[in-house]
Design an enzyme around this catalytic site. Structure first.
Site, PDB file in Angstrom:
ATOM      1  N   ASP A 141      24.180  44.074  33.011  1.00 20.16           N
ATOM      2  CA  ASP A 141      23.463  45.008  32.138  1.00 20.16           C
ATOM      3  C   ASP A 141      21.993  44.607  32.194  1.00 20.16           C
ATOM      4  O   ASP A 141      21.615  43.771  33.026  1.00 20.16           O
ATOM      5  CB  ASP A 141      24.045  44.911  30.708  1.00 20.16           C
ATOM      6  CG  ASP A 141      23.860  46.211  29.912  1.00 20.16           C
ATOM      7  OD1 ASP A 141      22.742  46.771  29.952  1.00 20.16           O
ATOM      8  OD2 ASP A 141      24.812  46.652  29.263  1.00 20.16           O
TER       9      ASP A 141
ATOM     10  N   ASP B 261      36.708  36.507  31.976  1.00 18.60           N
ATOM     11  CA  ASP B 261      36.399  37.257  33.198  1.00 18.60           C
ATOM     12  C   ASP B 261      35.975  38.675  32.821  1.00 18.60           C
ATOM     13  O   ASP B 261      36.737  39.616  32.965  1.00 18.60           O
ATOM     14  CB  ASP B 261      37.641  37.265  34.098  1.00 18.60           C
ATOM     15  CG  ASP B 261      37.359  37.860  35.471  1.00 18.60           C
ATOM     16  OD1 ASP B 261      36.175  38.017  35.825  1.00 18.60           O
ATOM     17  OD2 ASP B 261      38.334  38.161  36.188  1.00 18.60           O
TER      18      ASP B 261
ATOM     19  N   LYS C 197      42.795  32.414  32.017  1.00 18.80           N
ATOM     20  CA  LYS C 197      41.773  33.450  32.216  1.00 18.80           C
ATOM     21  C   LYS C 197      42.084  34.663  31.337  1.00 18.80           C
ATOM     22  O   LYS C 197      43.187  35.192  31.371  1.00 18.80           O
ATOM     23  CB  LYS C 197      41.747  33.875  33.680  1.00 18.80           C
ATOM     24  CG  LYS C 197      40.715  34.970  33.960  1.00 18.80           C
ATOM     25  CD  LYS C 197      40.464  35.116  35.445  1.00 18.80           C
ATOM     26  CE  LYS C 197      41.313  36.153  36.119  1.00 18.80           C
ATOM     27  NZ  LYS C 197      40.951  37.540  35.803  1.00 18.80           N
TER      28      LYS C 197
ATOM     29  N   ARG D 146      50.273  37.106  38.364  1.00 18.59           N
ATOM     30  CA  ARG D 146      51.667  37.560  38.359  1.00 18.59           C
ATOM     31  C   ARG D 146      52.692  36.579  38.892  1.00 18.59           C
ATOM     32  O   ARG D 146      53.821  36.551  38.364  1.00 18.59           O
ATOM     33  CB  ARG D 146      51.748  38.916  39.083  1.00 18.59           C
ATOM     34  CG  ARG D 146      51.079  40.011  38.257  1.00 18.59           C
ATOM     35  CD  ARG D 146      50.738  41.218  39.074  1.00 18.59           C
ATOM     36  NE  ARG D 146      49.632  40.948  39.978  1.00 18.59           N
ATOM     37  CZ  ARG D 146      49.112  41.857  40.807  1.00 18.59           C
ATOM     38  NH1 ARG D 146      49.619  43.071  40.858  1.00 18.59           N
ATOM     39  NH2 ARG D 146      48.101  41.534  41.594  1.00 18.59           N
TER      40      ARG D 146
ATOM     41  N   LYS E 233      32.849  39.920  33.879  1.00 22.07           N
ATOM     42  CA  LYS E 233      31.931  40.401  34.921  1.00 22.07           C
ATOM     43  C   LYS E 233      30.735  41.146  34.328  1.00 22.07           C
ATOM     44  O   LYS E 233      30.532  42.341  34.549  1.00 22.07           O
ATOM     45  CB  LYS E 233      32.675  41.287  35.920  1.00 22.07           C
ATOM     46  CG  LYS E 233      33.809  40.553  36.634  1.00 22.07           C
ATOM     47  CD  LYS E 233      34.450  41.409  37.707  1.00 22.07           C
ATOM     48  CE  LYS E 233      35.521  40.680  38.485  1.00 22.07           C
ATOM     49  NZ  LYS E 233      36.750  40.390  37.695  1.00 22.07           N
TER      50      LYS E 233
ATOM     51  N   THR F 267      36.319  42.333  45.914  1.00 21.48           N
ATOM     52  CA  THR F 267      37.164  42.327  47.122  1.00 21.48           C
ATOM     53  C   THR F 267      37.780  43.703  47.396  1.00 21.48           C
ATOM     54  O   THR F 267      38.369  43.909  48.449  1.00 21.48           O
ATOM     55  CB  THR F 267      38.275  41.263  47.031  1.00 21.48           C
ATOM     56  OG1 THR F 267      38.876  41.375  45.754  1.00 21.48           O
ATOM     57  CG2 THR F 267      37.726  39.875  47.226  1.00 21.48           C
TER      58      THR F 267
END
Ligand code: C5P
Length: 233
Positions: free
Chosen positions: A69, A64, A37, A210, A66, A119
């Site tokens: 527009d 990614d 990603k 991570r 997002k 989230t």
């Protein structure tokens, strides 16, 4: 979009600012993972060019960014990302935005994922932003709108996966971040799930950053997570 091989269900988030560092992580992981990603940090640090390179080396790429527009811009931006050879692209789950992205991806192999409600938002954040719905009601509404718009999958937490699977059926892919293997540092994630429980809740793909990229041995960390996925399916 059911993958047969557990290795194909792991997506490693390359959340680093430097393209060289991202390339080192990919090299260290080797064939232990096949899906990466690229998010805003790496993309805005010059990392979008890594997408065609990864695709050419047989890896799959999740962009990614997002998108959200006006429809003309979303449609044209989606078409550009399809040219990078990416497999997944995220867009915000506004009906107008989703329809534009579906038009932009038409005729390409790019699949679209909708982000329903970030989230980081709770009911109070939605009320502050002018929404009358709760997070769970808005997530479900947008999931159905995503399906109606022809979107291929949803980004959701493991805690939402079962409910969304019930709402949208088997056709949409559920892509789940916030994954922590047993005993791992949770960092800033508030709602985490172990790989096996995310799979049991119905996730198709797990996004892990991570716990892999921050491990001294990223390859071994990826292999451990793939083993946890394999044990759960
Ligand atoms: O390092 P970690 O495993 O927490 O990374 C999770 C990845 O998933 C990050 O790239 C983060 O931006 C992304 N993500 C998330 N929660 C969401 C949507 C995306 O953590 N709701």
């Amino acid at each position: 979009m059911q993958e047969r091989d557990p290795r194909d269900r792991l997506i490693v988030a390359l959340d680093v600012s430097d393209v060289g560092e991202a390339e080192r992580i990919v090299a260290q992981i080797g064939d232990a993972a096949r899906f990466y990603k690229i998010g805003m940090e790496l993309a805005y640090g010059g990392g979008l060019g890594l997408a065609p390179k990864l695709a050419a080396s047989g890896k799959r790429v999740f962009i990614d960014l997002k998108l959200h527009d006006i429809p003309n811009t979303v449609e044209r931006a989606t078409a550009q990302i399809a040219r990078l050879g990416a497999t997944f692209l995220t867009v915000h789950a506004y009906p107008q935005t989703m329809r534009a992205a579906v038009a932009g991806a038409k005729g390409t192999s790019l699949k679209l994922l909708a982000v329903s409600v970030l989230t980081s938002s709770d009911d109070a954040d939605l009320a502050e932003a002018g929404y009358a719905l709760s997070v769970s009601a808005l997530v479900e509404r947008r999931a159905r709108q995503a399906q109606a718009a022809g979107i291929d999958g949803l980004v959701c937490s493991a805690a939402e996966a079962k409910r969304l699977r019930a709402a949208v059926g088997p056709a949409l892919a559920l892509v789940t971040p916030g994954i922590r293997p047993a005993g791992a540092d949770v960092g800033d994630q508030k709602r985490v799930a172990m790989p096996a429980s995310a799979i049991a809740e119905g996730a198709d793909y797990l996004v892990v950053g991570r716990p892999i990229t921050g491990d001294p041995d990223p390859r071994a960390a990826a292999e451990r997570i793939v083993a946890e996925i394999a044990a759960a399916i």
